[in-house]
Design a protein around this motif. Sequence first.
Motif, mmCIF file in Angstrom:
data_model
loop_
_atom_site.group_PDB
_atom_site.id
_atom_site.type_symbol
_atom_site.label_atom_id
_atom_site.label_comp_id
_atom_site.label_asym_id
_atom_site.label_seq_id
_atom_site.Cartn_x
_atom_site.Cartn_y
_atom_site.Cartn_z
ATOM 1 N N GLY A 133 0.833 -1.194 0.000
ATOM 2 C CA GLY A 133 0.000 0.000 0.000
ATOM 3 C C GLY A 133 0.861 1.235 0.000
ATOM 4 N N LEU A 134 0.676 2.113 -0.966
ATOM 5 C CA LEU A 134 1.455 3.352 -1.058
ATOM 6 C C LEU A 134 0.793 4.426 -0.215
ATOM 7 N N ASN A 135 1.565 5.063 0.657
ATOM 8 C CA ASN A 135 0.996 6.098 1.516
ATOM 9 C C ASN A 135 2.111 7.037 1.969
ATOM 10 N N ARG A 136 1.774 8.323 2.073
ATOM 11 C CA ARG A 136 2.773 9.289 2.533
ATOM 12 C C ARG A 136 3.103 9.115 4.008
ATOM 13 N N GLN A 137 2.193 8.489 4.766
ATOM 14 C CA GLN A 137 2.419 8.236 6.185
ATOM 15 C C GLN A 137 2.130 6.755 6.468
ATOM 16 N N PRO A 138 3.046 5.873 6.089
ATOM 17 C CA PRO A 138 2.777 4.435 6.185
ATOM 18 C C PRO A 138 2.510 3.947 7.604
ATOM 19 N N GLU A 139 3.172 4.521 8.596
ATOM 20 C CA GLU A 139 2.945 4.078 9.979
ATOM 21 C C GLU A 139 1.513 4.373 10.404
ATOM 22 N N ALA A 140 1.019 5.549 10.061
ATOM 23 C CA ALA A 140 -0.363 5.906 10.399
ATOM 24 C C ALA A 140 -1.346 5.043 9.624
#
Length: 335
Positions: free
Chosen positions: A33-40
């Motif tokens: 999953g691509l996300n600017r805030q992967p931890e969140a």
Amino acid sequence: MTKNRIALVVGATGGIGGAVARALVDRGWTVRGLNRQPEAAARKPGGEGIEWVKGDAMNAEDVIAAAKGASIVFHGANPPGYRNWQGLALPMLESTIAAAKAAGARIVFPGTIYNFGPDALPSVDEQSPQRPTTRKGKIRVAMEKRLRETAAAGTPVLIVRAGDFFGPVAGNNWFGAGIVKAGKPVTRISYPGRPEVGHDWAYLPDLAETFLRLIERADELAPFEVFHFRGHYFDRGIAIAEAVRTAIGRPDMKIGRFPWFAIYLAAPFVEMFRELIEVRYLWTERLELDNRKLVRFLGAEPHTPLIEALTEALRGMGCMPVALPRPVGTGLAVR
């Protein structure tokens, strides 16, 4: 059958992207999953089981890196809050196209009903003319045109088109904003459309399952393939709101009108409200997606019974009452 079971989902925190990502995980796929805030993103409901990769859908290099080794790139990204479709939608799609080309992957794309203007209604199949009268509709048509060009150049594309959606983890959607209020037990039900005008709804787990069954038979698909998903169609649009009353055990609850007047008043100051007004015709005109091509190919369309689907959706949205009375009747007109 797809041998390489690695998928990149762009927009995995959204409603459709998230549902497809979870269905892929359940089938044993490796899902990024691509996300600017992967931890969140990993902490959000439904985020478990996904390999979160830091990146921005507007940055082609980020998407290319995340898609390395993948056989599927699912493009479920949408401009947040309905804002800046002109500036964001096509550039994000170009990033996905570049990534799929680099990986040798198939692009999987959720189509919308925004592509169709009033001239295509009421029954819409894969060959219906796409002559939208709205800005958002024209952008969606341009996106699908770009995908057709991409397929002609050698990168296969699968599009599944559905109507408005609902589900346990659905993100922003008309069901959680126009019929009930997500995040609290239902105390008020409204309906955004004309009560007697037909409307099409997709239950996200059913739609995701449809994507998966098609992906699993990718070798049988044309380079550019489009299917329509019918889902739960209501001859009387308001029947979905009536079914919510049944699901929560409150058949006597009044169904109110959606506050369109407030949307119009605030529209000069709120871009999202202007976007909602632009597509209001979809709530005043009947639109029914013709799924005969899909049924011919799969044999049947995945379909969860309505009350079961609504109960799971409302429970996942935090909308079910603490003490649920026994449901009484259905009052539905579904076919």
